[in-house]
Enzyme design. Structure first.
Site, PDB file in Angstrom:
ATOM      1  N   LYS A 114      22.628  74.454  52.848  1.00  0.00           N
ATOM      2  CA  LYS A 114      22.739  73.132  52.755  1.00  0.00           C
ATOM      3  C   LYS A 114      23.323  72.988  51.089  1.00  0.00           C
ATOM      4  O   LYS A 114      22.569  73.369  50.250  1.00  0.00           O
ATOM      5  CB  LYS A 114      21.618  72.188  52.701  1.00  0.00           C
TER       6      LYS A 114
ATOM      7  N   ASP B 299      25.409  67.854  52.383  1.00  0.00           N
ATOM      8  CA  ASP B 299      24.671  66.902  52.377  1.00  0.00           C
ATOM      9  C   ASP B 299      24.903  65.807  51.273  1.00  0.00           C
ATOM     10  O   ASP B 299      24.091  65.922  50.112  1.00  0.00           O
ATOM     11  CB  ASP B 299      23.181  67.598  52.078  1.00  0.00           C
TER      12      ASP B 299
ATOM     13  N   LYS C 164      25.120  62.476  51.583  1.00  0.00           N
ATOM     14  CA  LYS C 164      24.509  61.119  52.114  1.00  0.00           C
ATOM     15  C   LYS C 164      25.383  59.972  51.753  1.00  0.00           C
ATOM     16  O   LYS C 164      25.208  59.170  50.929  1.00  0.00           O
ATOM     17  CB  LYS C 164      23.379  60.937  51.319  1.00  0.00           C
TER      18      LYS C 164
ATOM     19  N   ASP D  63      28.470  53.568  51.387  1.00  0.00           N
ATOM     20  CA  ASP D  63      29.164  52.524  50.565  1.00  0.00           C
ATOM     21  C   ASP D  63      29.857  51.482  51.566  1.00  0.00           C
ATOM     22  O   ASP D  63      29.628  51.733  52.805  1.00  0.00           O
ATOM     23  CB  ASP D  63      30.479  53.180  49.532  1.00  0.00           C
ATOM     24  N   ILE D  64      30.976  50.704  51.145  1.00  0.00           N
ATOM     25  CA  ILE D  64      31.455  50.038  52.347  1.00  0.00           C
ATOM     26  C   ILE D  64      32.353  50.984  53.111  1.00  0.00           C
ATOM     27  O   ILE D  64      32.674  52.104  52.717  1.00  0.00           O
ATOM     28  CB  ILE D  64      32.515  48.940  51.557  1.00  0.00           C
TER      29      ILE D  64
ATOM     30  N   THR E 227      12.528  61.477  53.631  1.00  0.00           N
ATOM     31  CA  THR E 227      11.344  62.311  53.778  1.00  0.00           C
ATOM     32  C   THR E 227      10.222  62.033  52.659  1.00  0.00           C
ATOM     33  O   THR E 227       8.955  62.106  52.782  1.00  0.00           O
ATOM     34  CB  THR E 227      11.408  63.786  54.245  1.00  0.00           C
TER      35      THR E 227
ATOM     36  N   ARG F 190      12.885  74.709  48.642  1.00  0.00           N
ATOM     37  CA  ARG F 190      12.209  75.432  47.568  1.00  0.00           C
ATOM     38  C   ARG F 190      11.053  76.406  48.235  1.00  0.00           C
ATOM     39  O   ARG F 190      10.807  77.198  47.431  1.00  0.00           O
ATOM     40  CB  ARG F 190      11.275  74.146  46.812  1.00  0.00           C
TER      41      ARG F 190
END
Length: 231
Positions: A35, A62, A64, A67-68, A123, A214
């Site tokens: 990722k 990733d 995310k 926006d419009i 999360t 991690r």
């Protein structure tokens, strides 16, 4: 019980290209999907995705997107040039935004098409966080709402905590992909995650992919940590 490492996605949570590629080279014999999030992408740009692909691995990009609709459609189309295996948008951007992203991916001259996912509820959030922004639903209820919006908009699946897997499955069906962050081995600290399960629990619940960062990448020996992921 043995678990399928092809369902594991390793999060490269670093801004450093050399460190990210070192992790990829160290773990790629066991894991094939990595990722790339905002930290690494903003530091290194699209080329980092291609460099990971050149190692024979796949990338979940990733970013995310939120926006419009026209802006997200343009950004989704731009992401395709990286050769990403997966990319995501925020479901809370609404159905029109998600449909525009779907159209941008479908109409682009690339093959294969990437998997297009919707972020539901991060999360790191719980019910009190949702209430603070006037969402008077539990995380489970909000995830279900957003997952159904994503399915209606033609997306391939969602990103959601393992706590919501069974609810999403019941509402959206078995052919709807579920990618679950918020996964922590029993021997690892939860950090800033609030709605968590162990990797084994998440796969047992029916996750298609689990995302682990991690606990593996920050370990003194990442390969050893990966090997004991399901302990």
């Amino acid at each position: 019980m043995s678990y399928d490492y092809s369902k594991v996605i390793i999060a490269l949570d670093t801004p450093d290209e050399q460190k990210a590629l070192e992790i990829v080279r160290l773990l790629k014999d066991k894991v094939s999907v990595f990722k790339v999030g905002l930290e690494l992408f903003c530091s290194q740009g699209p080329k980092i995705v291609k460099k990971i692909n050149n190692e024979g691995c796949k990338v979940f990009l990733d970013l995310k997107l939120h926006d419009i609709p026209n802006t997200v459609a343009g950004a989704a189309k731009a992401c395709l040039s990286t050769g990403a295996f997966m990319l995501d948008v925020h479901a809370s951007g609404g159905c029109q935004m998600m449909r525009k992203a779907r159209e941008a991916v479908d109409n682009a001259d690339v093959s294969p098409k990437p998997i297009l996912l919707a972020i539901t509820v991060l999360t790191s959030l719980d019910e009190s966080d949702l209430a603070a922004v006037n969402i008077n639903k539990s995380p489970t209820e909000q995830v279900k709402t957003l997952a159904l919006m994503a399915k209606e908009s033609g997306l391939d699946g969602v990103v959601a905590s393992p706590k919501e897997i069974s609810v999403i499955r019941e509402a959206a069906g078995d052919d709807f992909l579920i990618v679950t962050p918020g996964v922590r081995p029993a021997w690892a600290a939860t950090g800033d995650q609030k709605r968590v399960m162990t990797p084994a629990q998440a796969l047992d619940e029916g996750a298609d992919y689990i995302v682990v960062g991690r606990p593996v990448t920050a370990a003194p020996d990442p390969a050893e940590a990966l090997n004991k992921l399901f302990q």
